[in-house]
Design a protein around this motif. Structure first.
Motif, PDB file in Angstrom:
ATOM      1  N   ASP A   1       0.830  -1.198   0.000  1.00  0.00           N
ATOM      2  CA  ASP A   1       0.000   0.000   0.000  1.00  0.00           C
ATOM      3  C   ASP A   1       0.871   1.257   0.000  1.00  0.00           C
ATOM      4  OD1 ASP A   1      -2.285  -1.523   0.027  1.00  0.00           O
ATOM      5  OD2 ASP A   1      -2.439  -1.522   2.226  1.00  0.00           O
ATOM      6  N   SER A   2       0.394   2.261  -0.712  1.00  0.00           N
ATOM      7  CA  SER A   2       1.047   3.572  -0.724  1.00  0.00           C
ATOM      8  C   SER A   2      -0.037   4.631  -0.603  1.00  0.00           C
ATOM      9  CB  SER A   2       1.853   3.773  -2.017  1.00  0.00           C
ATOM     10  OG  SER A   2       1.009   3.703  -3.154  1.00  0.00           O
ATOM     11  N   TYR A   3       0.293   5.723   0.063  1.00  0.00           N
ATOM     12  CA  TYR A   3      -0.677   6.783   0.329  1.00  0.00           C
ATOM     13  C   TYR A   3      -0.167   8.094  -0.271  1.00  0.00           C
ATOM     14  CZ  TYR A   3      -2.753   3.467   3.583  1.00  0.00           C
ATOM     15  OH  TYR A   3      -3.329   2.362   4.131  1.00  0.00           O
ATOM     16  N   TRP A   4      -1.135   8.883  -0.752  1.00  0.00           N
ATOM     17  CA  TRP A   4      -0.810  10.112  -1.469  1.00  0.00           C
ATOM     18  C   TRP A   4      -1.710  11.246  -0.991  1.00  0.00           C
ATOM     19  CZ3 TRP A   4       2.976   9.415  -5.386  1.00  0.00           C
ATOM     20  CH2 TRP A   4       3.265   8.091  -5.693  1.00  0.00           C
ATOM     21  N   THR A   5      -1.265  12.470  -1.244  1.00  0.00           N
ATOM     22  CA  THR A   5      -2.037  13.671  -0.926  1.00  0.00           C
ATOM     23  C   THR A   5      -2.059  14.578  -2.154  1.00  0.00           C
ATOM     24  OG1 THR A   5      -1.535  13.628   1.439  1.00  0.00           O
ATOM     25  CG2 THR A   5      -2.161  15.741   0.510  1.00  0.00           C
ATOM     26  N   LEU A   6      -3.233  15.058  -2.509  1.00  0.00           N
ATOM     27  CA  LEU A   6      -3.405  15.958  -3.638  1.00  0.00           C
ATOM     28  C   LEU A   6      -3.961  17.288  -3.139  1.00  0.00           C
ATOM     29  CD1 LEU A   6      -3.377  16.437  -6.733  1.00  0.00           C
ATOM     30  CD2 LEU A   6      -5.742  15.612  -6.761  1.00  0.00           C
ATOM     31  N   ILE A   7      -3.275  18.375  -3.477  1.00  0.00           N
ATOM     32  CA  ILE A   7      -3.685  19.717  -3.058  1.00  0.00           C
ATOM     33  C   ILE A   7      -3.721  20.611  -4.293  1.00  0.00           C
ATOM     34  CG2 ILE A   7      -3.100  21.739  -1.677  1.00  0.00           C
ATOM     35  CD1 ILE A   7      -1.770  19.934   0.326  1.00  0.00           C
ATOM     36  N   ALA A   8      -4.829  21.310  -4.459  1.00  0.00           N
ATOM     37  CA  ALA A   8      -4.977  22.306  -5.525  1.00  0.00           C
ATOM     38  C   ALA A   8      -5.142  23.672  -4.880  1.00  0.00           C
ATOM     39  CB  ALA A   8      -6.175  21.983  -6.408  1.00  0.00           C
ATOM     40  N   SER A   9      -4.294  24.622  -5.266  1.00  0.00           N
ATOM     41  CA  SER A   9      -4.339  25.965  -4.688  1.00  0.00           C
ATOM     42  C   SER A   9      -4.068  26.991  -5.771  1.00  0.00           C
ATOM     43  CB  SER A   9      -3.320  26.112  -3.543  1.00  0.00           C
ATOM     44  OG  SER A   9      -1.997  25.954  -4.036  1.00  0.00           O
ATOM     45  N   ASN A  10      -4.456  28.211  -5.467  1.00  0.00           N
ATOM     46  CA  ASN A  10      -4.267  29.328  -6.387  1.00  0.00           C
ATOM     47  C   ASN A  10      -3.448  30.400  -5.676  1.00  0.00           C
ATOM     48  OD1 ASN A  10      -4.497  31.616  -8.043  1.00  0.00           O
ATOM     49  ND2 ASN A  10      -6.535  31.066  -8.727  1.00  0.00           N
ATOM     50  N   PRO A  11      -2.197  30.626  -6.070  1.00  0.00           N
ATOM     51  CA  PRO A  11      -1.376  31.636  -5.381  1.00  0.00           C
ATOM     52  C   PRO A  11      -1.737  33.068  -5.733  1.00  0.00           C
ATOM     53  CG  PRO A  11      -0.143  30.648  -7.183  1.00  0.00           C
ATOM     54  CD  PRO A  11      -1.438  29.902  -7.104  1.00  0.00           C
ATOM     55  N   ASP A  12      -2.694  33.275  -6.637  1.00  0.00           N
ATOM     56  CA  ASP A  12      -3.055  34.628  -7.081  1.00  0.00           C
ATOM     57  C   ASP A  12      -4.462  35.033  -6.669  1.00  0.00           C
ATOM     58  OD1 ASP A  12      -0.587  34.603  -8.542  1.00  0.00           O
ATOM     59  OD2 ASP A  12      -1.604  33.471 -10.116  1.00  0.00           O
ATOM     60  N   ALA A  13      -5.180  34.199  -5.919  1.00  0.00           N
ATOM     61  CA  ALA A  13      -6.607  34.426  -5.725  1.00  0.00           C
ATOM     62  C   ALA A  13      -6.980  35.012  -4.375  1.00  0.00           C
ATOM     63  CB  ALA A  13      -7.374  33.108  -5.920  1.00  0.00           C
ATOM     64  N   HIS A  14      -6.025  35.134  -3.443  1.00  0.00           N
ATOM     65  CA  HIS A  14      -6.391  35.621  -2.113  1.00  0.00           C
ATOM     66  C   HIS A  14      -6.624  37.128  -2.166  1.00  0.00           C
ATOM     67  CE1 HIS A  14      -6.534  35.936   2.234  1.00  0.00           C
ATOM     68  NE2 HIS A  14      -6.522  34.615   2.290  1.00  0.00           N
ATOM     69  N   PHE A  15      -7.759  37.571  -1.629  1.00  0.00           N
ATOM     70  CA  PHE A  15      -8.141  38.973  -1.733  1.00  0.00           C
ATOM     71  C   PHE A  15      -7.433  39.862  -0.717  1.00  0.00           C
ATOM     72  CE2 PHE A  15     -12.070  37.254  -3.785  1.00  0.00           C
ATOM     73  CZ  PHE A  15     -11.900  37.900  -4.996  1.00  0.00           C
ATOM     74  N   THR A  16      -7.198  39.352   0.492  1.00  0.00           N
ATOM     75  CA  THR A  16      -6.689  40.197   1.569  1.00  0.00           C
ATOM     76  C   THR A  16      -5.215  40.002   1.857  1.00  0.00           C
ATOM     77  OG1 THR A  16      -7.376  38.543   3.207  1.00  0.00           O
ATOM     78  CG2 THR A  16      -8.956  40.284   2.661  1.00  0.00           C
ATOM     79  N   ASN A  17      -4.644  38.867   1.495  1.00  0.00           N
ATOM     80  CA  ASN A  17      -3.234  38.588   1.789  1.00  0.00           C
ATOM     81  C   ASN A  17      -2.546  38.179   0.494  1.00  0.00           C
ATOM     82  OD1 ASN A  17      -0.747  37.903   2.775  1.00  0.00           O
ATOM     83  ND2 ASN A  17      -1.482  36.430   4.283  1.00  0.00           N
ATOM     84  N   GLY A  18      -1.669  39.035  -0.005  1.00  0.00           N
ATOM     85  CA  GLY A  18      -1.009  38.768  -1.272  1.00  0.00           C
ATOM     86  C   GLY A  18      -0.015  37.639  -1.230  1.00  0.00           C
TER      87      GLY A  18
END
Length: 419
Positions: A199-216
């Motif tokens: 068995d092997s375990y994985w983590t998938l994360i999707a993020s947007n570094p340009d989308a935060h309104f208050t913290n650049g």
């Protein structure tokens, strides 16, 4: 020859100070080759703070990039060459393939070509693309990694068509409104590139570094699935449901980045779990990939990468109002007024009609162009048909400036194409 005579021979006598009897010779730092220098002379020792302030000196060890991904075990160069020669020898001995190639009937399996590309240079090219778009810089700081596990991501669009994610292509928010189809080989060893058991375990994360309104400096978390067993995404723990991208109007393109991590074992990441009631609360989706990796770098390693670009479309108006329950933000660039020099009585080497229009009211100029266009437009039949060969018709008995205007009108270039 003494040191003093050598300096006198080279024209540096003007810079000598001291007494010959004492044997002390001082070279005047402000004199070189008999000429007095202005400013700070070279060679004067400066403190570390002065060098950092004046020359922006950067310590190479502090800015050196760190590879945080998996290494790759390769066969020796002799073995690779031997395998390549055996393959060429086998292909050249295939008479049937030669016959098909000469008769232009040889078919190439593109899926096999794509698979070979992914196993050889495809992931290195993806790393270069990610560097070009600043993905590693804005997610991992000075760190980077070479993707070792190919990550296939496709969005379902109308007509049962799939919109793939590859090398920073453009995908509209309307096409990315549904959760994408993600697949990868969960039994692949990122180091050896071979299949492993267990068995092997994985983590998938999707993020947007340009989308935060208050913290650049922060990211917006769009998707988080942990403890994916053997690449089966449906069996993983969904810590944050998929949120489609929502780039505001007027900000240009934003990046959506998918990072696949390989876990050492099963992990407890419930601290990042987003409640169902907080699905549309953007402040709850504040995320930092660098902080996440620093906290769990002993238990997981980045192994896969995919990203695309997206910008505003008309479907986001309803998304802002009904899903995010926000007023749709619209950003506009405040263009400064163009600099206009004082009007001259005799403007040399400038077309007088264009020069005079610069100093007229722009509304009046636009009105004249619109009236000129409407004068040639029939109320029922529409505008006059364009000339088939606009530059083939002669223009005689008119000044050069008028010929230029006629040429622009016929070709649809210049200011006339705006009306």
């Amino acid at each position: 020859m003494s040191f003093k005579n050598l300096l006198m021979k080279n024209g540096l006598n003007a810079g000598l100070r001291g007494s010959p009897s004492t044997g002390l010779l001082l070279l005047n730092a402000s004199t070189r080759q008999g000429h007095t220098m202005r400013g700070k002379p070279p060679g004067v020792a400066r403190s570390l703070e002065q060098r950092l302030r004046d020359d922006n000196v950067v310590d190479a060890e502090l800015v050196a990039r760190v590879n945080i991904g998996f290494p790759q075990l390769k066969a020796s160069r002799s073995e690779q060459l031997k395998t390549r020669l055996e393959h060429l020898k086998k292909q050249r001995a295939n008479n049937e393939m030669e016959h098909l190639a000469r008769s232009q009937k040889l078919l190439i399996d593109l899926d096999k070509v794509q698979q070979t590309y992914q196993q050889t240079t495809g992931q290195h090219d993806l790393r270069l693309m990610a560097d070009h778009y600043g993905v590693f810089e804005h997610l991992f700081g000075s760190a980077y990694f070479v993707p070792r596990v190919p990550l296939s991501i496709n969005y379902e669009v109308e007509g049962n068509l799939l919109q793939p994610v590859y090398n920073g292509n453009v995908i509209k928010p309307g096409e990315a409104s549904k959760m994408p189809l993600v697949s990868f080989d969960g039994q692949l060893d990122p180091i050896t590139g071979k299949q492993v058991s267990g068995d092997s375990y994985w983590t998938l994360i999707a993020s947007n570094p340009d989308a935060h309104f208050t913290n650049g400096t922060a990211e917006c978390l769009h998707w988080f699935i942990a403890n994916i067993p053997n690449g089966k995404l449906a069996d993983g723990e969904v810590l944050a449901d998929y949120l489609p991208p929502f780039p505001p109007k007027g900000v240009g393109y934003q990046r959506m980045v998918f990072v696949l991590y390989k876990q050492q074992s099963r992990m407890d990441l419930n601290a990042y779990k987003l409640q169902s009631a907080d699905y549309s609360k953007l402040e709850k989706r504040t995320f930092s990939t660098l902080d996440f990796y620093r906290q769990h770098q002993e238990q997981l390693t980045p192994a896969g990468l995919a990203f695309y670009q997206t910008n505003w479309d008309s479907t986001l108006t309803e998304f802002y109002h009904k899903v995010l329950q926000l007023k749709e933000p619209v950003y506009e660039y405040d263009f400064p007024k163009p600099y206009l020099a004082d009007q001259k009585f005799f403007p040399l080497k400038q077309p007088f009609n264009l020069y005079m229009d610069k100093h007229r009211d722009i509304k009046q100029v636009n009105k004249e162009f619109l009236q000129r266009k409407l004068a040639k437009t029939h109320p029922f039949e529409g505008p006059e048909p364009a000339l088939r060969f606009p530059m083939a018709h002669p223009m005689r008995e008119m000044p050069s400036w008028l010929k230029t205007e006629k040429r622009k009108q016929r070709m649809g270039t210049g200011r006339v194409q705006d009306y």
